[in-house]
Design a protein around this motif. Structure first.
Motif, PDB file in Angstrom:
ATOM      1  N   LEU A 116       7.951   1.507 -10.674  1.00  0.00           N
ATOM      2  CA  LEU A 116       6.960   1.776 -11.761  1.00  0.00           C
ATOM      3  C   LEU A 116       7.005   3.263 -11.894  1.00  0.00           C
ATOM      4  CD1 LEU A 116       4.277  -0.317 -10.398  1.00  0.00           C
ATOM      5  CD2 LEU A 116       5.061  -0.530 -12.523  1.00  0.00           C
ATOM      6  N   THR A 126      -2.936   3.771 -12.427  1.00  0.00           N
ATOM      7  CA  THR A 126      -2.571   2.678 -12.805  1.00  0.00           C
ATOM      8  C   THR A 126      -1.329   1.903 -11.899  1.00  0.00           C
ATOM      9  OG1 THR A 126      -2.950   3.408 -15.275  1.00  0.00           O
ATOM     10  CG2 THR A 126      -1.991   1.327 -14.992  1.00  0.00           C
ATOM     11  N   LEU A 130      -1.705  -1.498 -10.154  1.00  0.00           N
ATOM     12  CA  LEU A 130      -0.428  -2.243 -10.419  1.00  0.00           C
ATOM     13  C   LEU A 130       0.246  -2.604  -9.088  1.00  0.00           C
ATOM     14  CD1 LEU A 130       1.358  -1.347 -13.533  1.00  0.00           C
ATOM     15  CD2 LEU A 130       0.462  -3.824 -12.847  1.00  0.00           C
ATOM     16  N   LYS A 134       0.395  -6.583  -7.519  1.00  0.00           N
ATOM     17  CA  LYS A 134       1.605  -7.277  -7.154  1.00  0.00           C
ATOM     18  C   LYS A 134       1.411  -7.549  -5.486  1.00  0.00           C
ATOM     19  CE  LYS A 134       3.165  -6.453 -11.095  1.00  0.00           C
ATOM     20  NZ  LYS A 134       2.988  -7.387 -12.238  1.00  0.00           N
ATOM     21  N   ASP A 168       6.715  -6.608 -14.182  1.00  0.00           N
ATOM     22  CA  ASP A 168       6.400  -7.727 -15.131  1.00  0.00           C
ATOM     23  C   ASP A 168       7.904  -8.260 -15.758  1.00  0.00           C
ATOM     24  OD1 ASP A 168       3.783  -7.898 -14.456  1.00  0.00           O
ATOM     25  OD2 ASP A 168       3.204  -6.441 -16.085  1.00  0.00           O
TER      26      ASP A 168
ATOM     27  N   LEU B  24      -2.964  -4.416 -21.555  1.00  0.00           N
ATOM     28  CA  LEU B  24      -3.141  -2.941 -21.343  1.00  0.00           C
ATOM     29  C   LEU B  24      -4.103  -2.239 -22.113  1.00  0.00           C
ATOM     30  CD1 LEU B  24      -2.187  -0.098 -19.852  1.00  0.00           C
ATOM     31  CD2 LEU B  24      -0.287  -0.089 -21.835  1.00  0.00           C
ATOM     32  N   SER B  57      -0.822  -8.324 -15.894  1.00  0.00           N
ATOM     33  CA  SER B  57      -1.032  -7.394 -14.864  1.00  0.00           C
ATOM     34  C   SER B  57      -1.673  -6.064 -15.214  1.00  0.00           C
ATOM     35  CB  SER B  57       0.488  -6.942 -14.369  1.00  0.00           C
ATOM     36  OG  SER B  57       1.163  -8.050 -13.797  1.00  0.00           O
ATOM     37  N   LEU B  58      -1.194  -5.656 -16.381  1.00  0.00           N
ATOM     38  CA  LEU B  58      -1.833  -4.363 -16.717  1.00  0.00           C
ATOM     39  C   LEU B  58      -3.543  -4.448 -17.174  1.00  0.00           C
ATOM     40  CD1 LEU B  58       1.111  -3.135 -18.741  1.00  0.00           C
ATOM     41  CD2 LEU B  58       0.117  -1.890 -16.781  1.00  0.00           C
ATOM     42  N   THR B  61      -5.119  -4.557 -14.107  1.00  0.00           N
ATOM     43  CA  THR B  61      -5.292  -3.120 -13.114  1.00  0.00           C
ATOM     44  C   THR B  61      -6.692  -2.394 -13.757  1.00  0.00           C
ATOM     45  OG1 THR B  61      -4.036  -1.786 -15.022  1.00  0.00           O
ATOM     46  CG2 THR B  61      -2.723  -2.543 -13.087  1.00  0.00           C
TER      47      THR B  61
END
Lengths: 256, 370
Positions: A116, A126, A130, A134, A168, B24, B57-58, B61
């Motif tokens: 990332l 962020t 993230l 995960k 992702d 996002l 996923s974003l 977050t």
């Protein structure tokens, strides 16, 4: 994306391998391997130890260059591709290695954060969120700050999966996901693979010879033997297959 | 993604409803609006996800960041109403929300580090002492045992540590001899004493330069290799496998290396002495214009047997140091690949430190005895 484009994307295999030939030194390991993997499916590559499963994985993920044949991702040929273009495709792929392949010099958190930080421009906050997501997906949120040498083999494997999931990916490769794990942890990892497909829509190619895993996760199976393909079909077809080599595998050698 | 805001129930409860796909962009918009509307000390924030049909996923977050932001303002945070896959996804990432605020473990303070260092050094000294005793016992006793010393391994090691090191030992000592001769000649030629440079080079190499230079080369070459080999064996559980099969590691792995190094090192030192004198000889012939026979005769006459013995005696101790330091460090590796690199570096640094330290002891000892 309009409906026609969506339909076309669905029809195009995520991964298409044709007439792949792989060698190790002077020794030919694989010959005439052809198969396709479609969006959202789980293909399990199976076979006895030493039949070339991991070699196939290394060749299709371009860790080594195949001797001949074609490997296409989303319809795009990747053999002889320039490095920059190849990275563009690899960005959409995650690979979970047999032993986790974590970097021992950094904690689990930084292992997962590495792709990332290096491959995105996301702010650190962020990235932190993230990474925690995960790690939660693989059940390791509480082990984020452990060093790889301080966690068990199963945890290392799961941390490797979290790292593979970091960007992702649309396609995930698993090399022996449950090998060497206790039945409970192995089953947990198998269910994680199913959840990843169900929740995130990830396409999965898993290389394994663990019968329980195969029966739990596989939509289709590709069986290798003596450097060639001996079976490609659904799990139900594989279980009903009368070919001695396939039947022998699924009956744990009881069929002769 | 549509956002709907409102205060529902108690006045201090901020109720936010999200719809559509939480990704996002949508998550960021949600976060920005929460930042605008949630005030310091505000009671609680409720995120209604009933109409969210997809989350990635974003998007996830941003939920974590909203929770973090709410906590920083002292507000309670909860999300409600998620259904189907969204609910399952949120259930899976829930531990991340819980552990998000957990900070990495703090670095220990100076006193903790000092205490830790003290106990580590103490433990390391004990282990090193045990290793020395064990290895010396097995090195001397193994040849008399039932199985004897593993001579095949000794020969292999002798070839690797000794024969294959000859080239670099000759080259570097020759060059050093060349340099020392030129330096010395520049100082003494005005007094017509150039011939005594031969004495200096011969005695210097026999007593000091050849053993030290050779030990440093062997340490960098073989000492590092021993540490890396032992460390890799430790990481790959080969040493555990040996112990598990009832083998004594000192007998099986270390004693052959000690014997090989003890045999190789004096030979290399003798070769190094000759190479150093040879380097000096070339300075004498080509730069000082002296006769080679005169130089060699002066070198031989100046050398006493005691000078040679001093050099060779030292080399035996240096040989044992190099093997033991390499093995000790290698067997205490932690942390995989990086650990192997670290113990290899540590091993070479410790080798050089112990070689120089023991050389000081030898120099003092020989000063008063010879």
């Amino acid at each position: 994306m309009n409906e026609r484009e969506q339909a076309s994307e669905k029809a195009t295999p995520v991964l298409e391998v044709k007439d792949l030939v792989a060698e190790y030194g002077e020794m030919r390991i694989l010959e005439g391997i052809s198969f396709s993997v479609y969006k959202g499916e789980i293909l399990v590559v199976l076979g006895k130890s030493g039949c070339g499963k991991s070699t196939l994985l290394r060749n299709i993920t371009r860790l080594v260059e195949p001797v001949s044949g074609s490997v296409k991702y989303w319809g795009r040929e990747v053999t002889n591709l320039e490095e920059d273009e190849l990275y563009g495709i690899l960005r959409r792929i995650g690979i979970s290695y047999q032993g986790g392949a974590l970097f021992n010099s950094m904690p689990v958190f930084d292992n997962v954060a590495l792709p990332l930080r290096e491959r995105t421009n996301l702010p650190e906050e962020t990235i932190k969120a993230l990474v925690m997501i995960k790690l939660s997906l693989v059940g390791l949120a509480d082990a984020a700050y452990y060093m790889p040498s301080d966690i068990s083999g199963g945890m290392r494997k799961r941390a490797g999966v979290a790292r593979a999931l970091a960007l992702d990916p649309e396609l995930l490769f698993f090399d022996e996901p449950s090998a060497g794990l206790d039945p409970v942890t192995a089953s947990g990892l198998d269910h994680l693979i199913i959840d990843l497909r169900r929740l995130l829509g990830v396409t999965i190619v898993a290389v394994t010879h663990e019968l329980d895993s195969i029966k739990t996760i596989a939509d289709r199976v590709l069986m290798l033997d003596n450097g060639g393909m001996v079976f490609l079909g659904t799990l139900a077809e594989a279980l009903a297959c009368e070919k001695p080599v396939v039947k022998n595998f699924f009956t744990r050698g009881e069929f002769v | 993604m549509k956002l709907m805001f409102g205060r529902a129930g108690l006045a201090e409860e901020l109720h936010i409803k999200a719809t559509g796909e939480l990704n996002l962009e949508a998550g960021q918009a949600l976060f920005e609006d929460v930042k605008k509307r949630l005030t310091v000390g505000g009671g609680s924030l409720v995120l209604d996800l009933q109409d969210v049909r997809k989350i990635d996923s974003l998007g996830g977050t941003w939920i974590l960041r909203i929770k973090h932001y709410a906590a920083s303002l002292g507000a309670r945070f909860e999300y409600r109403g998620a259904t189907g896959l969204v609910s399952e996804y949120l259930r899976m990432i829930a531990p991340g929300i819980e552990y998000m605020d957990k900070e990495p473990p703090r670095n220990p303070g100076i006193f903790e580090r000092l205490g830790d260092t003290y106990y580590k050094v103490k433990q390391e000294c004990t282990e090193a002492r045990n290793l020395v005793i064990d290895v010396l016992y097995w090195t001397f006793m193994a040849p008399f045992g039932k199985k004897g010393l593993r001579w095949q391994i000794v020969m292999d090691e002798l070839h690797e540590m000794g024969v294959r090191a000859i080239g670099i030992v000759v080259l570097l000592n020759y060059l050093l001899g060349f340099i020392v001769s030129m330096l010395a000649a520049a100082q003494v030629r005005n007094w017509g004493a150039s011939i005594y440079v031969a004495d200096l080079v011969a005695i210097g190499f026999a007593r000091e330069l050849a053993p030290i230079m050779t030990s440093v080369i062997v340490s960098a070459r073989s000492g590092a290799a021993i540490a890396a080999e032992m460390a890799t064996m430790e990481v790959q559980e080969e040493i555990d496998a040996l112990k598990g099969m009832g083998f004594n590691v000192s007998y099986f792995l270390i004693a052959p290396k000690v014997v090989a190094m003890v045999l190789a090192m004096p030979c290399l030192v003798v070769i190094a002495m000759a190479a150093g004198v040879w380097g000096g000889l070339h300075v004498a012939i080509f730069i000082l214009g002296m006769d080679s026979g005169m130089w060699i005769r002066e070198s031989i006459l100046s050398l006493q047997i005691g000078d040679m013995i001093q050099g060779l005696l030292k080399s035996l101790v240096f040989a044992v140091i190099i093997v033991l330091v390499g093995c000790h460090n290698g067997m205490h590796v932690t942390g995989g690949a990086r650990g192997v690199g670290l113990v290899t570096t540590r091993s070479v640094v410790m080798d050089i430190f112990f070689i120089v330290t023991s050389d000081v002891i030898f120099a003092t000892l020989f000063y008063y005895t010879f």
